[in-house]
Design a protein around this motif. Structure first.
Motif, PDB file in Angstrom:
ATOM      1  N   LYS A 365       0.823  -1.205   0.000  1.00 37.20           N
ATOM      2  CA  LYS A 365       0.000   0.000   0.000  1.00 37.20           C
ATOM      3  C   LYS A 365       0.859   1.258   0.000  1.00 37.20           C
ATOM      4  N   SER A 366       1.953   1.253   0.781  1.00 32.98           N
ATOM      5  CA  SER A 366       2.803   2.436   0.881  1.00 32.98           C
ATOM      6  C   SER A 366       3.764   2.568  -0.293  1.00 32.98           C
ATOM      7  N   GLY A 367       3.806   1.557  -1.178  1.00 29.93           N
ATOM      8  CA  GLY A 367       4.695   1.609  -2.324  1.00 29.93           C
ATOM      9  C   GLY A 367       6.107   1.151  -2.040  1.00 29.93           C
ATOM     10  N   LYS A 368       6.353   0.613  -0.850  1.00 34.78           N
ATOM     11  CA  LYS A 368       7.691   0.132  -0.514  1.00 34.78           C
ATOM     12  C   LYS A 368       7.999  -1.214  -1.148  1.00 34.78           C
ATOM     13  N   LEU A 369       6.988  -1.908  -1.630  1.00 33.15           N
ATOM     14  CA  LEU A 369       7.186  -3.227  -2.230  1.00 33.15           C
ATOM     15  C   LEU A 369       6.335  -3.329  -3.485  1.00 33.15           C
ATOM     16  N   ASP A 370       6.947  -3.787  -4.575  1.00 34.04           N
ATOM     17  CA  ASP A 370       6.269  -3.977  -5.860  1.00 34.04           C
ATOM     18  C   ASP A 370       6.101  -5.474  -6.092  1.00 34.04           C
ATOM     19  N   LEU A 371       4.860  -5.939  -6.097  1.00 33.73           N
ATOM     20  CA  LEU A 371       4.608  -7.376  -6.261  1.00 33.73           C
ATOM     21  C   LEU A 371       5.161  -7.905  -7.576  1.00 33.73           C
ATOM     22  N   GLY A 372       5.040  -7.111  -8.638  1.00 32.02           N
ATOM     23  CA  GLY A 372       5.546  -7.568  -9.930  1.00 32.02           C
ATOM     24  C   GLY A 372       7.031  -7.820  -9.894  1.00 32.02           C
ATOM     25  N   VAL A 373       7.781  -6.905  -9.308  1.00 30.38           N
ATOM     26  CA  VAL A 373       9.229  -7.058  -9.221  1.00 30.38           C
ATOM     27  C   VAL A 373       9.592  -8.261  -8.343  1.00 30.38           C
ATOM     28  N   GLU A 374       8.889  -8.413  -7.222  1.00 30.28           N
ATOM     29  CA  GLU A 374       9.179  -9.519  -6.309  1.00 30.28           C
ATOM     30  C   GLU A 374       8.890 -10.869  -6.957  1.00 30.28           C
ATOM     31  N   LEU A 375       7.809 -10.962  -7.718  1.00 29.69           N
ATOM     32  CA  LEU A 375       7.468 -12.232  -8.379  1.00 29.69           C
ATOM     33  C   LEU A 375       8.467 -12.552  -9.475  1.00 29.69           C
ATOM     34  N   LEU A 376       8.903 -11.547 -10.216  1.00 31.81           N
ATOM     35  CA  LEU A 376       9.922 -11.787 -11.238  1.00 31.81           C
ATOM     36  C   LEU A 376      11.215 -12.293 -10.608  1.00 31.81           C
ATOM     37  N   ALA A 377      11.602 -11.697  -9.487  1.00 31.36           N
ATOM     38  CA  ALA A 377      12.819 -12.146  -8.804  1.00 31.36           C
ATOM     39  C   ALA A 377      12.661 -13.564  -8.271  1.00 31.36           C
ATOM     40  N   MET A 378      11.455 -13.878  -7.744  1.00 30.28           N
ATOM     41  CA  MET A 378      11.212 -15.227  -7.233  1.00 30.28           C
ATOM     42  C   MET A 378      11.273 -16.252  -8.349  1.00 30.28           C
TER      43      MET A 378
END
Length: 384
Positions: A365-378
């Motif tokens: 919500k605060s923009g500190k984490l981007d789900l798209g980027v995290e999933l690509l890295a995973m």
């Protein structure tokens, strides 16, 4: 043997054994080298303060003469003034150092300690104490110190594992008391109290291997009791006392599709079902084919209870970040938890997946984490 009238000391086997130790031919020893060997000896033999202080002062008296033996001849009065010990304590220290084969007494005819000088006034010999064994055994001190370090590290690991097992057992019992208060856990709690009372403290020198085995057994029993209580004795998730179970019972199939995905929530290709499937194999726990975002939402809603997160956590997340990202956050958190379990041999660093999920939603919500980027890295890590 009786003490000689001249003030000699009792003959000891250790003194005769230490006398056999000698320096290498032509070897000269500096005070710095001798002092280092004495410090290692004191640590290796775990000498008490009195003998340690007397040994240090004897070493300080070494004049670096080029002799075959390392002889010093300080008086008791000198040692008493330097160490602050009584004469009785100094004599006791001598006895300890002789028994440990660190010094060898070299007695004079009258039992006194003094240097022998030639006609030119040069010191050529002395009666007092021979420190040669301290330096000659320096290899032994090094080996003992290595062994002691290994023992200390093994003790530390054992106590660390005891702490981990104790905390896990207490956590499991607390969870049983909170979620299943009617379940009889008195035997486990009695065993916990008994183990606490009989487990040695870290400050002790005991190796707590038996206690470690008992703590591991207790942890296994406590966690198994909590697991069995949650499953209700069945092979599938138990529905009673659960934070909003995803289904009415274990055998009535899967929930229908969750709330529809609004057009405003259609995500970019970085959050496509294909990417989520490749990055998060845990979706196989859903048991239904995942073809579109609506299926992702259904899977997220179904798997939410696996995190131990309450239904209210889902509702709040939908308000904050939308239905699709809420579902993806559930799947992503569950995958992190399972990966951590596999990496650390069945013990995850994520102790509260539900709380971790709530924190993750706040970061999104605060923009500190981007789900798209995290999933690509995973996905990238999984393909390596």
């Amino acid at each position: 043997m009786q003490l000689a009238s001249s003030g000699g000391r009792r003959l000891r086997h250790a003194a005769l054994a230490a006398r056999e130790l000698a320096l290498d031919a032509g070897r000269t020893v500096t005070r710095k080298e001798l002092s280092a060997a004495a410090r290692d000896a004191a640590k290796a033999l775990e000498l008490r303060n009195g003998p340690r202080s007397v040994l240090s002062e004897l070493v300080a008296c070494w004049g670096e003469q080029e002799w075959e033996r390392l002889l010093v001849w300080p008086s008791n009065d000198y040692l008493m003034s330097r160490t602050g010990l009584s004469e009785r304590a100094v004599r006791y220290a001598f006895r300890v150092l002789i028994d440990q084969q660190l010094i060898v007494p070299k007695e004079s005819p009258n039992g006194k300690r003094f240097a022998v000088k030639d006609l030119a006034g040069e010191i050529v010999d002395a009666f007092g104490f021979d420190l040669t064994p301290v330096y000659a055994r320096r290899g032994e001190w090094a080996e003992r110190l290595i062994e002691q370090k290994q023992v200390r590290e093994a003790r530390k690991r054992a106590f660390d594992e005891i702490t981990i097992a104790r905390r896990a057992a207490q956590e499991a019992l607390s969870a049983l008391a909170e979620h299943y208060p009617d379940l009889d856990r008195s035997d486990l709690e009695d065993r916990l109290r008994t183990l606490k009372a009989h487990t040695p403290l870290r400050v002790s020198k005991a190796m707590p291997l038996d206690a470690l085995d008992e703590w591991k057994d207790l942890r296994t029993l406590c966690e198994k009791a909590f697991f069995d209580a949650g499953n209700g004795g069945k092979e599938c998730r138990h529905t009673n006392n659960n934070n909003g179970s995803p289904s009415e019972s274990c055998n009535k199939g899967f929930p229908k599709k969750a709330e529809a995905v609004r057009p405003t929530e259609q995500t970019s290709e970085h959050l496509s079902p294909e990417l989520i499937l490749e990055a998060c194999p845990t979706l196989s726990d859903f048991g239904q084919p995942v073809r579109d975002l609506a299926d992702i939402v259904s899977a997220g809603r179904y798997l939410r209870a696996s995190l131990g997160a309450h239904e209210s956590a889902w509702a709040e997340a939908v308000e904050d970040i939308g239905t699709v990202r809420t579902a993806i956050a559930v799947i992503y958190t569950l995958q992190l938890y399972e990966d951590d379990l596999a990496k650390h041999g069945g013990e995850s660093r994520i102790k509260n997946p539900g709380g971790y999920y709530r924190a993750l939603v706040r970061m999104i919500k605060s923009g500190k984490l981007d789900l798209g980027v995290e999933l690509l890295a995973m996905r990238r890590r999984r393909m390596m």
